[in-house]
Enzyme design. Structure first.
Site, PDB file in Angstrom:
ATOM      1  N   ARG A  47      -1.595  33.546  52.527  1.00 52.09           N
ATOM      2  CA  ARG A  47      -0.200  33.109  52.491  1.00 52.09           C
ATOM      3  C   ARG A  47      -0.156  31.666  52.015  1.00 52.09           C
ATOM      4  O   ARG A  47      -1.201  31.056  51.802  1.00 52.09           O
ATOM      5  CB  ARG A  47       0.547  33.320  53.826  1.00 52.09           C
ATOM      6  CG  ARG A  47      -0.235  33.345  55.081  1.00 52.09           C
ATOM      7  CD  ARG A  47      -0.902  32.076  55.456  1.00 52.09           C
ATOM      8  NE  ARG A  47       0.027  30.959  55.389  1.00 52.09           N
ATOM      9  CZ  ARG A  47      -0.311  29.706  55.219  1.00 52.09           C
ATOM     10  NH1 ARG A  47      -1.583  29.358  55.091  1.00 52.09           N
ATOM     11  NH2 ARG A  47       0.576  28.753  55.160  1.00 52.09           N
ATOM     12  N   GLY A  48       1.068  31.163  51.838  1.00 55.95           N
ATOM     13  CA  GLY A  48       1.214  29.833  51.251  1.00 55.95           C
ATOM     14  C   GLY A  48       1.467  30.001  49.760  1.00 55.95           C
ATOM     15  O   GLY A  48       0.723  30.727  49.085  1.00 55.95           O
ATOM     16  N   ALA A  49       2.501  29.328  49.265  1.00 55.76           N
ATOM     17  CA  ALA A  49       2.969  29.615  47.902  1.00 55.76           C
ATOM     18  C   ALA A  49       1.890  29.527  46.808  1.00 55.76           C
ATOM     19  O   ALA A  49       1.723  30.493  46.042  1.00 55.76           O
ATOM     20  CB  ALA A  49       4.152  28.704  47.587  1.00 55.76           C
ATOM     21  N   ARG A  96       6.569  39.548  48.119  1.00 57.53           N
ATOM     22  CA  ARG A  96       7.256  38.603  49.026  1.00 57.53           C
ATOM     23  C   ARG A  96       8.339  37.883  48.221  1.00 57.53           C
ATOM     24  O   ARG A  96       8.109  37.530  47.068  1.00 57.53           O
ATOM     25  CB  ARG A  96       6.266  37.588  49.643  1.00 57.53           C
ATOM     26  CG  ARG A  96       5.314  38.238  50.659  1.00 57.53           C
ATOM     27  CD  ARG A  96       4.569  37.204  51.472  1.00 57.53           C
ATOM     28  NE  ARG A  96       5.449  36.502  52.402  1.00 57.53           N
ATOM     29  CZ  ARG A  96       5.062  35.436  53.112  1.00 57.53           C
ATOM     30  NH1 ARG A  96       3.844  34.962  52.983  1.00 57.53           N
ATOM     31  NH2 ARG A  96       5.891  34.847  53.953  1.00 57.53           N
ATOM     32  N   GLN A 203       1.547  29.164  62.005  1.00 55.33           N
ATOM     33  CA  GLN A 203       0.634  28.634  60.968  1.00 55.33           C
ATOM     34  C   GLN A 203       0.153  27.221  61.312  1.00 55.33           C
ATOM     35  O   GLN A 203      -0.958  26.834  60.960  1.00 55.33           O
ATOM     36  CB  GLN A 203       1.341  28.589  59.600  1.00 55.33           C
ATOM     37  CG  GLN A 203       1.554  29.932  58.932  1.00 55.33           C
ATOM     38  CD  GLN A 203       2.919  30.503  59.238  1.00 55.33           C
ATOM     39  OE1 GLN A 203       3.495  30.235  60.290  1.00 55.33           O
ATOM     40  NE2 GLN A 203       3.446  31.315  58.345  1.00 55.33           N
ATOM     41  N   ASP A 244       7.972  26.332  49.380  1.00 57.16           N
ATOM     42  CA  ASP A 244       7.741  27.662  48.819  1.00 57.16           C
ATOM     43  C   ASP A 244       8.558  27.874  47.553  1.00 57.16           C
ATOM     44  O   ASP A 244       8.217  28.708  46.717  1.00 57.16           O
ATOM     45  CB  ASP A 244       8.078  28.718  49.865  1.00 57.16           C
ATOM     46  CG  ASP A 244       7.149  28.574  51.054  1.00 57.16           C
ATOM     47  OD1 ASP A 244       6.076  29.189  51.040  1.00 57.16           O
ATOM     48  OD2 ASP A 244       7.462  27.772  51.957  1.00 57.16           O
ATOM     49  N   ASN A 254      11.185  25.860  52.699  1.00 59.88           N
ATOM     50  CA  ASN A 254       9.865  25.805  53.344  1.00 59.88           C
ATOM     51  C   ASN A 254       9.976  26.604  54.639  1.00 59.88           C
ATOM     52  O   ASN A 254      11.048  27.121  54.999  1.00 59.88           O
ATOM     53  CB  ASN A 254       9.449  24.349  53.595  1.00 59.88           C
ATOM     54  CG  ASN A 254       7.975  24.226  53.962  1.00 59.88           C
ATOM     55  OD1 ASN A 254       7.117  24.757  53.257  1.00 59.88           O
ATOM     56  ND2 ASN A 254       7.667  23.570  55.070  1.00 59.88           N
ATOM     57  N   LYS A 255       8.886  26.689  55.340  1.00 58.84           N
ATOM     58  CA  LYS A 255       8.816  27.499  56.563  1.00 58.84           C
ATOM     59  C   LYS A 255       9.952  27.183  57.523  1.00 58.84           C
ATOM     60  O   LYS A 255      10.357  26.031  57.667  1.00 58.84           O
ATOM     61  CB  LYS A 255       7.454  27.257  57.206  1.00 58.84           C
ATOM     62  CG  LYS A 255       7.135  28.048  58.439  1.00 58.84           C
ATOM     63  CD  LYS A 255       7.307  29.545  58.258  1.00 58.84           C
ATOM     64  CE  LYS A 255       6.476  30.147  57.145  1.00 58.84           C
ATOM     65  NZ  LYS A 255       6.823  31.542  56.838  1.00 58.84           N
TER      66      LYS A 255
HETATM   67  O1  MRU Z   1       4.944  32.531  55.231  1.00 57.47           O
HETATM   68  P1  MRU Z   1       3.928  31.635  54.630  1.00 57.47           P
HETATM   69  O2  MRU Z   1       2.844  31.223  55.559  1.00 57.47           O
HETATM   70  O3  MRU Z   1       3.423  32.149  53.300  1.00 57.47           O
HETATM   71  O4  MRU Z   1       4.775  30.353  54.325  1.00 57.47           O
HETATM   72  C1  MRU Z   1       4.403  29.469  53.399  1.00 57.47           C
HETATM   73  C2  MRU Z   1       3.954  28.241  53.993  1.00 57.47           C
HETATM   74  O5  MRU Z   1       2.837  28.150  54.420  1.00 57.47           O
HETATM   75  C3  MRU Z   1       4.816  27.116  54.075  1.00 57.47           C
HETATM   76  O6  MRU Z   1       6.139  27.283  54.084  1.00 57.47           O
HETATM   77  C4  MRU Z   1       4.215  25.942  53.414  1.00 57.47           C
HETATM   78  O7  MRU Z   1       4.650  24.833  54.076  1.00 57.47           O
HETATM   79  C5  MRU Z   1       4.468  25.863  51.945  1.00 57.47           C
HETATM   80  S1  MRU Z   1       3.311  26.715  50.976  1.00 57.47           S
HETATM   81  C6  MRU Z   1       2.122  25.515  50.572  1.00 57.47           C
END
Ligand code: MRU
Length: 361
Positions: A47-49, A96, A203, A244, A254-255
């Protein structure tokens, strides 16, 4: 941190450190085709963009392999593989919704396909694997460049709050928000980090704490609702988060919970930075209200560790996974092309728009 994503030429597989089990155990997950790549993306094995983008790039190649295996002798005989492959790519792209790097990576592969009319499926696979490997390496370089720009905003002795995980684990390596911290520490600065735990998937507590500890960076975990108190006590000097998707006006998804942190930072006069590569900008999205917000399974809220239930049966829960921080709360957007400052629409047009699609190309 050691690499958490590797491509095995021998097995034609993308090997991922399974983030569902961190920090308790290291288990590897192999993607060899479309379904297991989509599973890895949707269940957050990875996960993570930026990491999602690189995974999707390898995923395109794995779709070619799968199509070759499924169609065998038919390939080349009746030209049907184009439709089969296009259908697989569309499924991959939809895995996603919020992180725009997924669409961005598949679109780059699509451009390569379009620019080679008449290419055979096998040759397309070779081109795509080569590109995926290039994107993998380049993501790490981009993060290091971003980290060096971001480190100029930190001072020796700072305590930096971050939300979610925008570190090595969320990218091909080094990280975006955490990349800024790693760069500052590498330059000799003494930086402490407060990692918000980041409900519901945790996370921050599980992944940010894991990778910072492994890298020898001083980290303390705070529950999400401690943020205001910590800021009020003067325990936070800067906030740095990832993103993201960033709209053309600088609104940043973002999250879930990031928006609240940004409001609190504004209240206490604490600089709030977003760190993200140009691949995370979506210039087709004029503003943040157009960014799709993923809603996930209720189970992530009701069963935070998957075993323990914390909400009574049949009580509904909200499942939003992201929120959007309006650009006016953002002190600066740290990118590999420099630090963008308000007014963001102009800064983004000037710095990001010119080579948006071709960042790797
Ligand atoms: O749902 P996720 O874990 O894929 O969410 C993404 C993230 O980890 C965050 O929002 C993050 O801060 C940005 S992606 C580097």
């Amino acid at each position: 941190m050691d690499s958490h994503m590797r491509f095995s030429d021998h097995d034609n597989a993308l090997l991922l450190l399974d983030q569902r089990y961190l920090p308790l155990r290291d288990e590897w997950y192999a993607c060899t085709g479309l379904d297991d790549t989509i599973f890895a993306l949707q269940t957050m094995v990875i996960r993570g963009a930026p990491a999602i983008g690189v995974t999707a790039a390898y995923g395109c190649y794995l779709c070619v392999r799968e199509t070759l295996a499924e169609m065998g002798a038919e390939v080349g005989a009746n030209g049907k593989w184009e439709e089969v492959l296009a259908e697989k790519l569309a499924k991959l792209k939809a895995a996603r919704p919020t992180a725009v790097n997924l669409r961005w990576a598949v679109d780059i592969m699509d451009e390569i396909w379009k620019s080679h009319p008449g290419v055979s499926l096998a040759a397309l696979g070779t081109l795509w694997l080569c590109k995926a490997k290039e994107m993998h390496e380049e993501d790490i370089e981009i993060n290091k460049r971003m980290g060096d720009y971001g480190a100029t905003q930190l001072e020796d002795g700072d305590t930096v709050m971050t939300h979610c995980n925008a570190g090595a684990l969320a990218t091909a390596g080094w990280g975006t928000a955490l990349g800024v911290i790693y760069s500052a520490v590498a330059q000799g600065m003494d930086i402490k980090v407060i990692a918000n735990e980041t409900r519901p998937f945790l996370q921050g507590a599980r992944l940010t704490a894991y990778e910072l500890q492994k890298s020898g960076v001083d980290v303390t975990v705070a529950t999400d609702n401690m943020c205001a108190l910590l800021m009020q006590k003067g325990m936070v000097n800067k906030v740095v988060v990832g993103a993201d998707r960033i709209a053309a006006n600088g609104d940043a998804a973002n999250k879930i919970g990031t928006f609240g942190v940004a409001i609190m930072a504004k209240h206490f006069g604490i600089p709030f930075y977003v760190a993200a590569p140009s691949s995370t900008f979506d210039l087709q999205c004029a503003s943040g209200d157009l960014i799709p917000i993923e809603e996930r399974t209720p189970r992530e809220v009701t069963h935070p560790t998957n075993e323990s239930q914390i909400v009574p049966d049949d009580v509904p829960v909200y499942t939003f996974a992201f929120d959007v921080t309006p650009n006016e709360l953002v002190t600066g957007i740290i990118t590999e092309k420099g630090i963008l400052r308000p007014p963001y629409s102009e800064a983004i047009q000037k710095k990001i728009a010119p080579r948006k699609m071709g960042a790797f190309g």
